[in-house]
Design a protein around this motif. Structure first.
Motif, PDB file in Angstrom:
ATOM      1  N   VAL A  81       0.888  -1.368   0.018  1.00 62.66           N
ATOM      2  CA  VAL A  81      -0.044   0.041  -0.066  1.00 62.66           C
ATOM      3  C   VAL A  81       1.114   1.450  -0.048  1.00 62.66           C
ATOM      4  O   VAL A  81       0.642   2.184  -0.795  1.00 62.66           O
ATOM      5  CB  VAL A  81      -0.745  -0.050   1.109  1.00 62.66           C
ATOM      6  CG1 VAL A  81      -1.739   1.441   1.261  1.00 62.66           C
ATOM      7  CG2 VAL A  81      -1.848  -1.169   1.186  1.00 62.66           C
ATOM      8  N   LEU A  82       1.885   1.146   0.665  1.00 54.93           N
ATOM      9  CA  LEU A  82       2.836   2.406   0.832  1.00 54.93           C
ATOM     10  C   LEU A  82       3.452   2.604  -0.466  1.00 54.93           C
ATOM     11  O   LEU A  82       3.600   3.779  -0.942  1.00 54.93           O
ATOM     12  CB  LEU A  82       3.974   2.011   1.929  1.00 54.93           C
ATOM     13  CG  LEU A  82       3.544   2.143   3.316  1.00 54.93           C
ATOM     14  CD1 LEU A  82       4.686   1.820   4.344  1.00 54.93           C
ATOM     15  CD2 LEU A  82       2.925   3.528   3.696  1.00 54.93           C
ATOM     16  N   VAL A 125       2.141   1.833  -3.465  1.00 53.74           N
ATOM     17  CA  VAL A 125       1.232   2.371  -4.329  1.00 53.74           C
ATOM     18  C   VAL A 125       0.884   3.949  -3.929  1.00 53.74           C
ATOM     19  O   VAL A 125       0.581   4.477  -4.838  1.00 53.74           O
ATOM     20  CB  VAL A 125      -0.212   1.651  -4.137  1.00 53.74           C
ATOM     21  CG1 VAL A 125      -1.308   2.313  -5.265  1.00 53.74           C
ATOM     22  CG2 VAL A 125       0.050   0.057  -4.552  1.00 53.74           C
ATOM     23  N   MET A 126       1.041   4.228  -2.776  1.00 53.23           N
ATOM     24  CA  MET A 126       1.003   5.693  -2.432  1.00 53.23           C
ATOM     25  C   MET A 126       1.859   6.353  -2.798  1.00 53.23           C
ATOM     26  O   MET A 126       1.766   7.669  -3.401  1.00 53.23           O
ATOM     27  CB  MET A 126       0.931   5.845  -0.754  1.00 53.23           C
ATOM     28  CG  MET A 126      -0.574   5.330  -0.201  1.00 53.23           C
ATOM     29  SD  MET A 126      -0.264   5.710   1.673  1.00 53.23           S
ATOM     30  CE  MET A 126      -2.146   5.752   2.015  1.00 53.23           C
ATOM     31  N   THR A 143       1.358   7.830  -6.427  1.00 56.29           N
ATOM     32  CA  THR A 143       0.426   8.498  -6.487  1.00 56.29           C
ATOM     33  C   THR A 143       0.908  10.020  -6.488  1.00 56.29           C
ATOM     34  O   THR A 143       0.208  10.705  -6.862  1.00 56.29           O
ATOM     35  CB  THR A 143      -0.801   8.436  -5.642  1.00 56.29           C
ATOM     36  OG1 THR A 143      -0.306   8.586  -4.266  1.00 56.29           O
ATOM     37  CG2 THR A 143      -1.465   6.993  -5.901  1.00 56.29           C
ATOM     38  N   ASP A 191      -1.666  13.962 -11.800  1.00 57.86           N
ATOM     39  CA  ASP A 191      -2.515  13.047 -12.302  1.00 57.86           C
ATOM     40  C   ASP A 191      -2.720  12.916 -13.704  1.00 57.86           C
ATOM     41  O   ASP A 191      -3.108  14.147 -14.065  1.00 57.86           O
ATOM     42  CB  ASP A 191      -3.777  13.281 -11.502  1.00 57.86           C
ATOM     43  CG  ASP A 191      -4.910  12.495 -11.950  1.00 57.86           C
ATOM     44  OD1 ASP A 191      -4.774  11.298 -12.284  1.00 57.86           O
ATOM     45  OD2 ASP A 191      -6.146  12.874 -12.038  1.00 57.86           O
ATOM     46  N   GLY A 215       1.274   0.545  -9.013  1.00 61.99           N
ATOM     47  CA  GLY A 215       0.377   1.575  -8.475  1.00 61.99           C
ATOM     48  C   GLY A 215      -0.371   2.578  -9.546  1.00 61.99           C
ATOM     49  O   GLY A 215      -1.545   2.353  -9.768  1.00 61.99           O
ATOM     50  N   MET A 233      -2.549   0.495 -11.972  1.00 66.45           N
ATOM     51  CA  MET A 233      -3.780   0.096 -11.227  1.00 66.45           C
ATOM     52  C   MET A 233      -4.938   1.119 -11.114  1.00 66.45           C
ATOM     53  O   MET A 233      -5.915   0.998 -11.417  1.00 66.45           O
ATOM     54  CB  MET A 233      -3.265  -0.194  -9.584  1.00 66.45           C
ATOM     55  CG  MET A 233      -4.111  -0.998  -8.932  1.00 66.45           C
ATOM     56  SD  MET A 233      -3.401  -1.622  -7.540  1.00 66.45           S
ATOM     57  CE  MET A 233      -4.916  -2.478  -6.757  1.00 66.45           C
ATOM     58  N   GLU A 234      -4.412   2.505 -10.934  1.00 63.25           N
ATOM     59  CA  GLU A 234      -5.465   3.365 -10.692  1.00 63.25           C
ATOM     60  C   GLU A 234      -5.858   3.859 -11.948  1.00 63.25           C
ATOM     61  O   GLU A 234      -7.066   3.890 -12.237  1.00 63.25           O
ATOM     62  CB  GLU A 234      -4.704   4.714  -9.954  1.00 63.25           C
ATOM     63  CG  GLU A 234      -5.612   5.877 -10.074  1.00 63.25           C
ATOM     64  CD  GLU A 234      -5.146   7.247  -9.237  1.00 63.25           C
ATOM     65  OE1 GLU A 234      -3.918   7.183  -9.052  1.00 63.25           O
ATOM     66  OE2 GLU A 234      -5.848   8.039  -9.044  1.00 63.25           O
ATOM     67  N   LEU A 266      -8.236   1.134 -12.995  1.00 60.29           N
ATOM     68  CA  LEU A 266      -9.780   1.316 -12.480  1.00 60.29           C
ATOM     69  C   LEU A 266     -10.406   2.162 -13.012  1.00 60.29           C
ATOM     70  O   LEU A 266     -11.508   2.295 -13.118  1.00 60.29           O
ATOM     71  CB  LEU A 266      -9.423   1.434 -11.043  1.00 60.29           C
ATOM     72  CG  LEU A 266     -10.614   1.805 -10.055  1.00 60.29           C
ATOM     73  CD1 LEU A 266     -11.382   0.584 -10.010  1.00 60.29           C
ATOM     74  CD2 LEU A 266     -10.161   2.288  -8.693  1.00 60.29           C
TER      75      LEU A 266
END
Lengths: 148, 499
Positions: free
Chosen positions: B174-175, B177-178, B181, B185, B443, B446-447, B450
């Motif tokens: 998770v870290l 992926v964060m 980000t 964007d 990450g 993935m975003e 989605l």
């Protein structure tokens, strides 16, 4: 060892999740072309991290051994040497900055002063030749010596 | 169907690429043999330099893949001679390898491990050649929803299989992926999590992240091992293994190669799981006289065949699905992204030069490694005794030059050090770093996937479960998480019933 370390980590991660979510919430989005936008995914991540942090708080594992005393001092000193190396890299030029960094690091890693000097001279000059002539990489001459 | 391989040999057999495969094999073996430097550290440190050489993508990947497979060979030397495994994948090698060396059989042990590594890797490369095009043609049907589900599957299998602490593995992912980000964007042009620093507008640089995590944090960790430096090397003698001895181990080698390949293909599971599974299996099957652990040749051959097979196997999901099978392949994939090559299900069909060239070079590099390692193992072993006061400054110079090549500003260096401190602290907390890199590499994709899926459905979340394939992947993700829970629950139940 105690489980306190993991509990503390759980709290820190909660704080990270919260700060991350707040930062995402503050984003100003003039126009999003997709229904999700740039905020939703970060919100999901921070929620997931918060849940995992709670699990860590409830079921902490015994932690490892943390550096104290002399070792902690050496960790800090090593970081300081690396940071200084970065700052001097383009000022003093590759060869001189590297020689100083090698000297300090070798000394921190228990080389005698004589060995550290030899390593400093040998490695800085040797690697300069290897990078410049072997790999055609251009390295800074040093602004102090008229480089840019 | 095998056009790609013929093309690939055309790419891999050019003089430049042959030389790079050889250089990679040599450098990888040397780096793998260095104390405290595993394959993943070696790749991390050398990746920016490979990139700054200005090579085309397929050549850079051939070099890096050579380093990867070479490091798997080099890692065994310290396991056998010093009983000090270089990384988790080499732990099992020490169990029987070191007793053999202490019996005065260091030479034959090194020879046998080179031969079984070669056989394991070869079987696995053949598996890759046969299996990859099939999986790739299947992957063409993946839409954004399926790709998103696939990544969820990858993370859940990662959390279960990698490391001893699934919660920390997931937190690491998770870290990661964060961290991915951070920056602009792509969908809206909004700056996210940059703290106003212009250096972060393009996101955290992959090279800076990888060097910080695997080089800087390693340097800090090495401070702890001072004074506990390596013992004496066992005399090696001639590195020769008899055909009879290899034949004695043939069952162990073949079974372990197969295990290694399959385990390598599963996302998130790498050499450490493969060598552990194959060692315990062989012990159960063949250890009739209780010689395992006291210098049984089969106990050395099995994990060696398995960890090399799994190293190659982890290329399968990377090349066909764009999902790295291990931390090391995550770095390779990140290196590809530096060349603006998007990983994903289309990699195989859109980048035949890269994929074919890489697979062909694995065949060639593997033969080179065998030829290098039989006569030169004694030479490589000299590297083992390199003192830390030479090793650490060397890593520092390589890291700084690597980062400086890509960003000649101070901010990048400080970011690298900050990431290094983070990596050090997390490792002290018992995290492994591979999930963080995997999260970072996957990450962004993935975003994107989605959001693309939801944009296509107009915001209807049903699209994520809209096809049989997607549902299958979600079920697989769930199964991977639930099965170990059921197992441990069942075991606990049985234990309490026995009492």
């Amino acid at each position: 060892m105690s489980r306190a370390a993991d509990r503390m980590l759980g709290l820190i991660l909660m704080a990270v999740a919260a700060a991350y979510a707040v930062s995402a919430a503050r984003l100003e989005v003039p126009f999003a072309y997709d229904p999700l936008g740039p905020k939703a995914f970060p919100f999901g991540l921070s929620a997931l991290l918060a849940v995992l942090a709670v699990v860590l708080l409830v079921r902490p594992a015994p932690g490892g051994r943390w550096p104290t005393g002399m070792l902690l001092l050496k960790v800090v000193a090593t970081l300081a040497v690396l940071a200084l190396y970065g700052m001097l890299f383009s000022v003093l030029g590759y060869v001189l900055a590297s020689a100083l960094a090698v000297l300090a690091l070798a000394w921190l890693f228990d080389a005698g002063i004589g060995k550290a000097c030899m390593a400093a001279i040998g490695m800085s000059l040797g690697s300069y030749v290897l990078f410049t002539y072997g790999m055609d990489i251009s390295l800074p001459v040093g602004t102090l010596f008229g480089g840019h | 169907m095998f056009d790609f391989l013929i093309h690939g040999f055309g790419v891999a057999l050019t003089p430049l690429n042959l030389m790079l495969a050889f250089t990679g094999a040599l450098l990888g073996t040397l780096f793998g043999a260095l104390p405290g430097i595993g394959p993943i550290n070696g790749i991390a440190i050398l990746m920016p330099l490979a990139y700054s050489l200005g090579l085309p993508a397929e050549s850079a990947l051939i070099l890096l893949a050579g380093i990867y497979t070479g490091a798997e060979y080099g890692g065994r030397i310290s396991s056998i001679l010093l009983n000090v495994p270089g990384d988790a994948g080499a732990v099992m090698t020490a169990l029987d390898g070191n007793p053999l060396a202490r019996k005065g059989l260091a030479g034959p042990a090194l020879g046998l491990s080179a031969v079984s590594s070669f056989i394991g890797a070869t079987i696995s490369i053949i598996g890759l050649t046969l299996f990859a095009p099939l999986l790739a043609s299947f992957a063409v049907n993946f839409g954004p929803a399926e790709y998103f589900a696939l990544m969820i599957f990858a993370f859940s299998s990662l959390s279960v299989m990698m490391g001893k602490d699934p919660i920390k593995t997931l937190i690491g992912a998770v870290l990661g992926v964060m961290l991915a980000t951070v920056g602009v964007d792509a969908g809206t042009g909004v700056m996210r999590f940059t703290g106003g620093l212009p250096e972060l507008y393009d996101g955290i640089d992959f090279v800076v992240l990888v060097i910080g995590m695997f080089a800087i944090s390693e340097i800090l960790l090495m401070l702890e091992h001072l004074g506990s430096d390596s013992g004496r090397l066992a005399p090696i003698g001639r590195v020769l293994v008899k055909v009879k001895e290899v034949l004695f181990c043939k069952g162990a080698i073949l079974r372990s190669s197969l295990f290694g390949f399959i385990i390598g293909v599963l996302p998130g599971t790498g050499a450490s799981v493969a060598s552990a599974v194959s060692y315990t299996t062989e012990k159960r099957i063949s250890d009739r006289e209780g010689t395992f652990g006291e210098g049984d040749m089969r106990g050395l051959a099995a994990p060696e065949a398995a960890n090399n097979a799994s190293a190659v196997g982890s290329f399968v999901p990377m090349l066909t699905l764009g999902i790295p099978g291990s931390g090391t392949t995550a770095i390779l994939l990140g290196a590809l992204m530096l060349y603006n090559i998007d990983p994903g299900p289309m990699l195989f069909s859109e980048q035949p030069r890269v994929v074919g060239g890489l697979i062909a070079s694995l065949y060639i590099g593997n033969i080179m490694l065998l030829l290098l390692n039989l006569p030169l193992a004694g030479l490589f072993a000299r590297v083992l005794t390199m003192p830390r006061w030479l090793l650490v400054p060397g890593i520092a110079l390589l890291s700084f030059v690597g980062v400086y090549q890509l960003h000649s500003d101070l901010m990048a260096i400080f970011l690298m050090l900050a990431v290094g401190i983070m990596g050090y602290v997390l490792r002290k907390f018992g995290f492994s770093l591979a999930p963080i890199v995997l999260g970072f590499v996957l990450g962004g994709l993935m975003e994107q996937n989605l959001r693309r899926a939801l944009a296509m459905s107009g915001g209807d979340y049903g699209v994520l479960f809209g096809s049989g394939l997607a549902i299958g992947l979600w079920c697989a993700a769930l199964t991977v998480i639930v099965i170990p829970m059921v197992f441990s629950g069942w075991r606990r139940l049985k234990a309490s019933a026995a009492r």
